[in-house]
Design an enzyme around this catalytic site. Sequence first.
Site, mmCIF file in Angstrom:
data_model
loop_
_atom_site.group_PDB
_atom_site.id
_atom_site.type_symbol
_atom_site.label_atom_id
_atom_site.label_comp_id
_atom_site.label_asym_id
_atom_site.label_seq_id
_atom_site.Cartn_x
_atom_site.Cartn_y
_atom_site.Cartn_z
ATOM 1 N N ARG A 6 0.833 -1.693 0.029
ATOM 2 C CA ARG A 6 -0.497 -0.736 0.466
ATOM 3 C C ARG A 6 0.597 1.075 -0.068
ATOM 4 N NH1 ARG A 6 -2.298 -3.384 2.650
ATOM 5 N NH2 ARG A 6 -5.103 -3.991 2.209
ATOM 6 N N HIS A 42 -0.952 -2.517 -4.568
ATOM 7 C CA HIS A 42 -0.499 -3.443 -5.608
ATOM 8 C C HIS A 42 -0.652 -3.300 -7.011
ATOM 9 C CE1 HIS A 42 0.168 -6.021 -2.633
ATOM 10 N NE2 HIS A 42 -0.517 -6.894 -2.857
ATOM 11 N N HIS A 97 3.090 -12.619 -6.024
ATOM 12 C CA HIS A 97 2.138 -12.998 -4.783
ATOM 13 C C HIS A 97 1.495 -13.565 -5.319
ATOM 14 C CE1 HIS A 97 -0.719 -11.918 -2.416
ATOM 15 N NE2 HIS A 97 -1.252 -11.027 -2.941
ATOM 16 N N ASP A 125 -1.177 -9.759 7.619
ATOM 17 C CA ASP A 125 -0.630 -9.441 7.104
ATOM 18 C C ASP A 125 0.360 -7.918 7.401
ATOM 19 O OD1 ASP A 125 -1.186 -8.323 4.289
ATOM 20 O OD2 ASP A 125 -3.608 -7.612 4.604
ATOM 21 N N GLU A 144 5.961 -12.199 -0.050
ATOM 22 C CA GLU A 144 6.327 -11.376 -1.380
ATOM 23 C C GLU A 144 7.550 -10.797 -0.129
ATOM 24 O OE1 GLU A 144 2.671 -9.538 -1.104
ATOM 25 O OE2 GLU A 144 1.602 -11.013 0.139
HETATM 26 C C1 BGC Z 1 -1.699 -7.328 1.173
HETATM 27 C C2 BGC Z 1 -3.279 -7.993 1.352
HETATM 28 C C3 BGC Z 1 -4.421 -8.127 0.619
HETATM 29 C C4 BGC Z 1 -3.155 -9.646 -0.653
HETATM 30 C C5 BGC Z 1 -3.947 -9.652 -1.515
HETATM 31 C C6 BGC Z 1 -1.118 -8.719 0.592
HETATM 32 O O1 BGC Z 1 0.260 -8.987 -0.021
HETATM 33 O O2 BGC Z 1 -0.397 -7.357 2.201
HETATM 34 O O3 BGC Z 1 -3.882 -6.917 2.317
HETATM 35 O O4 BGC Z 1 -5.013 -8.030 0.551
HETATM 36 O O5 BGC Z 1 -1.716 -8.656 -0.577
HETATM 37 O O6 BGC Z 1 -5.287 -10.193 -1.890
#
Ligand code: BGC
Length: 381
Positions: A108, A133, A208, A280, A345
């Site tokens: 973010r 992202h 991802h 997360d 990630e």
């Molecule tokens: C994020 C999550 C997100 C997910 C995507 C992760 O990299 O930190 O908050 O919901 O990616 O679905």
Amino acid sequence: MRSINKFPIALAVLLLIFASTFAVSAQVKMAKENFGKTPDGQQVELFTLTNKNGMEARIMDYGGIVVSLKVPDRTGKLDDVVLGLNTLDDYLKGHPYFGALIGRYGNRIAKGRFTLNGVEYKLAVNNGENHLHGGIKGFDKQVWNAKFVKTAKGEVSLVLTYLSKDGEEGYPGNLNVTVVYTLTNNNELKIDYTATTDKDTVINLTHHSYFNLKGEGNGDILDHQLTIDANRFTPTDAGSIPTGELKSVMGGPFDFTKPTGIGARINQPDQQLQFGKGYDHNFVLNGRMGTVHLAATVFEPTTGRVMEVLTTEPGIQFYTGNFLDGTLTGKSGKVYQQRYGFCLETQHFPDSPNQPKFPTTTLRKGKTMNSTTIYRFSTRK
Ligand code: BGC
């Protein structure tokens, strides 16, 4: 008489040498197939890379998405250890970044804004009030140029390139990106990222994949044993934006410095776990940024599979598939429920463009960004 007899023996030896050499290299394979078209008519290809041990990665040029990754268990049985969908149409309908390349910015950026060289840039906002992202149409939704390359070691790489135009999703600079996926004969999926820009900009690329070392769809990942080489993490606010603090993990549910079940503490009444609906969070890696270091190790006891994550990056986002909710059905027809996969990630920290104390994500005009991450698979008792 003697000299006549020697000839067939020498021939047989030569044939044997030739056959064994051929057998080894013959097992390293690459193949390409048509995987459909995007709504705007772009052709999408699915590439299959196989190493000499039979490990196989299937990657498409749409989003650089790893569609499947077949890895041996302790008996040698191959299973697909990443979550994914069956058809291109399924991916086009929407999914939570399964297997995708993420850019220009992994995770973010608060309120989709940052200031660089005194200019405020406004990015696409796609996660509440924040940018996530790479925005509405990030690198995960672009069709990359793709070609196979055989490395000097006789291994297979898929080279993906993409030109992200000045202003795309609000970012400055024409950004030339190259991502090389290599399937090594040491059962590694290696990802090399390179980028250059013609204007100062910010960048944070990642991958991802959602892993389940029991095989995709085979239950949740709570019993996987995880180690992260991080003494600190970056706590967030309720919107998953880092507060700026680098907090010690010691003694709390974020302490993975020793192998610990992912689910062992996930439901503890901890505010950070509540904000993330589980894990997360970005962990601050102990290893030196810029050199490849071990970031995390995951062990799955029933299959014996081990995955090590090595990286040059300073951080790693550990995400436990908290938002999977049973609405997506995977490749082999199994429904993906909450926590059926985890992501590791590798990255610079979330919201770095607004956090002067975090390692910088600024890429200057004319400079090159290089980053490497390796997902290495093995087994043990
Ligand atoms: C994020 C999550 C997100 C997910 C995507 C992760 O990299 O930190 O908050 O919901 O990616 O679905």
